[in-house]
Scaffold this active site. Structure first.
Site, short mmCIF file in Angstrom:
data_model
loop_
_atom_site.label_atom_id
_atom_site.label_comp_id
_atom_site.label_asym_id
_atom_site.label_seq_id
_atom_site.Cartn_x
_atom_site.Cartn_y
_atom_site.Cartn_z
N HIS A 242 0.87 -1.17 0.00
CA HIS A 242 0.00 0.00 0.00
C HIS A 242 0.91 1.22 0.00
CE1 HIS A 242 -3.20 -2.74 1.97
NE2 HIS A 242 -3.43 -2.64 0.67
N GLU A 245 1.61 3.33 3.13
CA GLU A 245 2.14 2.66 4.32
C GLU A 245 3.64 2.50 4.11
OE1 GLU A 245 -0.25 -0.86 4.87
OE2 GLU A 245 -2.12 0.30 4.73
N HIS A 374 3.28 -3.75 6.56
CA HIS A 374 2.19 -2.79 6.40
C HIS A 374 2.25 -1.73 7.50
CE1 HIS A 374 -0.54 -5.22 3.59
NE2 HIS A 374 0.50 -6.01 3.81
N GLU A 466 2.03 -5.47 10.76
CA GLU A 466 1.60 -4.07 10.87
C GLU A 466 2.59 -3.38 11.80
OE1 GLU A 466 -0.97 -2.66 9.34
OE2 GLU A 466 -1.99 -4.42 8.49
#
Length: 650
Positions: A242, A245, A374, A466
């Site tokens: 993404h 990110e 991410h 994440e």
């Protein structure tokens, strides 16, 4: 003494003939041909590195209208879609150099022959895959020139600023890591500089291009960079899927520099890791999206600005949905539910070139372990990401390798200082009671994810990390982020050496590729690489392991993996051929159902052509048979009165 009149007439006739030949359609202009330069008028060629062209063109088009009505121009405008993103925008820029030749100072310049030849070698398989001939106007010997003739590189804009070395701040050593946000050009320079500094253990390579033409650049670390070594496991780390990110992108840029420096300084841990593991780092899977996010800047970036690629596609929703097929297959105990082929209908939709590049990379490299980095929370998730009941947005949906995936997730989370922080008010505090790890579908369910695809289509186990609640952190936070994630990244890569590894061979010592390694009680097989080697990630305990391949008797062994074992145990298999009569093929249970049949001859078990250089074929891309025209022929004949028969191979 002047020559007789007939000789003068003969010379004049020869000269006129040469001039006429130069003016005929398809005859290239000579070097330095005088011309009247006009502004570049063609939309399809608006991003070339020059701004003026000349008429008539190399193909004898005498106006903008003539060019735009030509089948050559129509081909360039749709080539990206025909080839499903391959060789874009390289081929388009190469074709523009012929359709709208470069004009400078009243002189027409031709593009370089060696650039054309390199592209033809790389892109010919894509044309073969759709049964299309190489376009005549990209004839490298006819419309292109040598360096000695003063040619220019039509792809120079794609490399703009990438080859310019950027000096480090005054007085800093080459080992210094600059904790900043890197632009695309800066990232490329850092990776290339790092590979040059550690040339004996590192190299850079591209797995393809983004939709806007940026290289998807990988840096590899290995004792023998550029080649797979027998029984050396391969790991990949991917950042920036993404575009907004960005923490993962920077962590991998820093990691590359760290690995190089520590190896050169003699770190026993890093030398052991790189001498026994082949590591691939792709800092930015979505460089186009990053450009959108970076334009807003850290602290000003919205939650979604730059998330998608340039086609407005979410790349982590763009992979084939194999998880739904897995759930269907899992209902029957008599069918396999691993190495699921890509369904034909997937190729009818919009598939991003970045997605295709990752799938091809996964198919051609025997990856064992992977992580996708991410941002937006602080937790490690693992497959499945799609709920086994599609209507349930949050539902625990484990893979057959649930125990191993939890170990992999903990290998990252358990050494991350913030993930282990006991405060529930911190970023990611709602995952504290779970140990900062979670099954993906139990968090939120979605289809088309990269992690599920890796597990169900290949041998690779992938987790999602994440890295924090701020998707585009300010520069002053980057050093702290690196300190938090350096040890987790190293510890995670080292877990690739958990479980067992070995070689499957026949009684003559010949490797058996695509043999299946079955673990009793875990309904997920892995397969051997072309050299017969395999790696099976397994949790501690006793396991019954079976090796089998078509035409051979299966071999069964019991292995015990101690809880504190840090290196993969060596378990080799020697397969004996079946009797001298007709071979009984140990194909295993066959899949049933339409749409996912094992492909016909000439295709692999993945639903793709055997030749590794080719992209997957959908049903519409099969070569024509029985003298019929290819599927794309009607498109050209409907748009232009000039039928481009030069695109037909037969």
């Amino acid at each position: 003494m002047p020559p007789p009149l007939p000789s003068l007439l003969l010379l004049l006739l020869l000269l006129l003939a040469a001039l006429a030949a130069a003016a005929r359609p398809g005859c290239p202009l000579a070097r330095g041909t005088a011309a009247t330069c006009v502004d570049m008028p063609l939309r399809t060629c608006s991003d070339v590195a020059y701004n003026q062209t000349a008429f008539p063109t190399l193909l004898e088009h005498r106006s903008r209208e003539a060019v735009e009505a030509s089948s050559e121009y129509i081909l360039l405008s749709v080539l990206h879609h025909l080839l499903e993103g391959q060789c874009n925008p390289d081929l388009r820029l190469l074709g523009c150099a012929v359709l709208a030749p470069r004009c400078e100072g009243g002189q027409v310049r031709r593009p370089c022959r060696h650039v054309c030849e390199g592209l033809r070698e790389a892109c010919q398989p894509a044309f073969d895959a759709i049964d299309m001939a190489w376009p005549y106007f990209l004839d490298c010997g006819r419309y292109f020139a040598s360096v000695e003739e003063g040619c220019y590189d039509p792809l120079e804009k794609l490399r703009e600023g990438l080859d310019t070395e950027e000096a480090l701040p005054s007085g800093l050593p080459p080992t210094f890591i600059h904790f900043i946000h890197h632009s695309y050009a800066q990232m490329v320079r850092v990776l290339r500089r790092t590979a040059a500094r550690c040339a004996h253990i590192a190299k850079t390579y591209s797995i393809g291009r983004s939709f806007n033409g940026k290289e998807l650049l990988v840096i590899e670390f290995s004792a023998r960079p550029g080649q797979h070594e027998l029984m050396e496991p391969e790991v990949k780390l991917i950042g920036n899927i993404h575009g907004n990110e960005v923490a993962g992108r920077e962590m991998l840029i820093y990691l590359a520099q760290y690995l190089c420096t520590e190896y050169l300084l003699g770190s026993a841990r890093i030398q052991r890791l790189l001498n026994t593991t082949r590591i691939h780092l792709l800092p930015s899977m979505n460089p186009d999206g990053y450009e959108v996010a970076a334009a807003e800047g850290a602290g000003y970036n919205g939650w979604t600005s730059g998330r998608q690629n340039a086609q407005n596609l979410d790349l982590n929703r763009n992979f084939p949905d194999l998880t739904s097929e897995y759930y269907r297959l899992a209902e029957s105990r008599s069918v396999r539910s691993d190495h699921i082929p890509i369904p034909q209908h997937y190729w009818w939709g919009k598939v991003a070139p970045e997605t295709k590049a990752i799938m091809k990379w996964t198919r051609t490299t025997p990856f064992v372990l992977s992580a996708s980095l991410h941002g937006g929370d602080l937790v490690v998730s693992y497959p499945f990401d799609f709920s086994k009941h599609p209507q349930e947005e949050k539902m625990f949906s484990p893979t057959p390798d649930e125990k191993m995936f939890k170990l992999l997730a903990r290998a990252y989370a358990d050494v991350h200082p913030m993930m282990m922080d006991r405060s529930e008010n911190r970023c990611g505090g709602n995952f504290l009671k779970r140990g900062s790890i979670i099954n993906g579908a139990d968090w939120y369910s979605f289809t088309g994810g990269m992690s599920d695809f890796n597990y169900l289509h290949s041998n690779c186990f992938e987790i999602t990390v994440e890295l924090g609640c701020v998707k585009f952190p300010p520069e002053e936070a980057l050093y702290t982020l690196w300190q938090h994630n350096k040890e987790p990244l190293l510890n995670f890569m080292e877990t690739v050496h958990r479980g067992i590894k070995g070689v499957v061979m026949d009684k003559f010592g010949k490797p058996v590729k695509n043999a299946r390694i079955v673990v009793k009680g875990i309904r997920h097989d892995i397969t051997t690489a072309p050299d017969g080697d395999y790696w099976r990630l397994l949790p501690p305990g006793s396991h019954i392991v079976i090796a089998q391949a078509p035409g051979y008797s299966k071999v069964i062994k019991k292995v015990t993996i101690p809880a504190r074992m840090k290196r993969a145990g060596r378990v080799d298999f020697i397969l004996q051929p079946l009797g001298t009569g007709p071979k009984q093929l140990l194909l295993g249970p066959r899949r049933r159902g339409s749409g996912l049949r094992d492909p016909p001859g000439g295709a692999s078990r993945y639903g793709e052509p055997e030749e590794l250089g080719q992209e997957p074929l959908g049903g519409r891309r099969q070569p024509s048979v029985g003298g019929s025209k290819p599927w794309w022929w009607s498109y050209f004949t409907s748009l232009s009165e000039h039928k481009p028969r030069w695109l037909l191979k037969y």
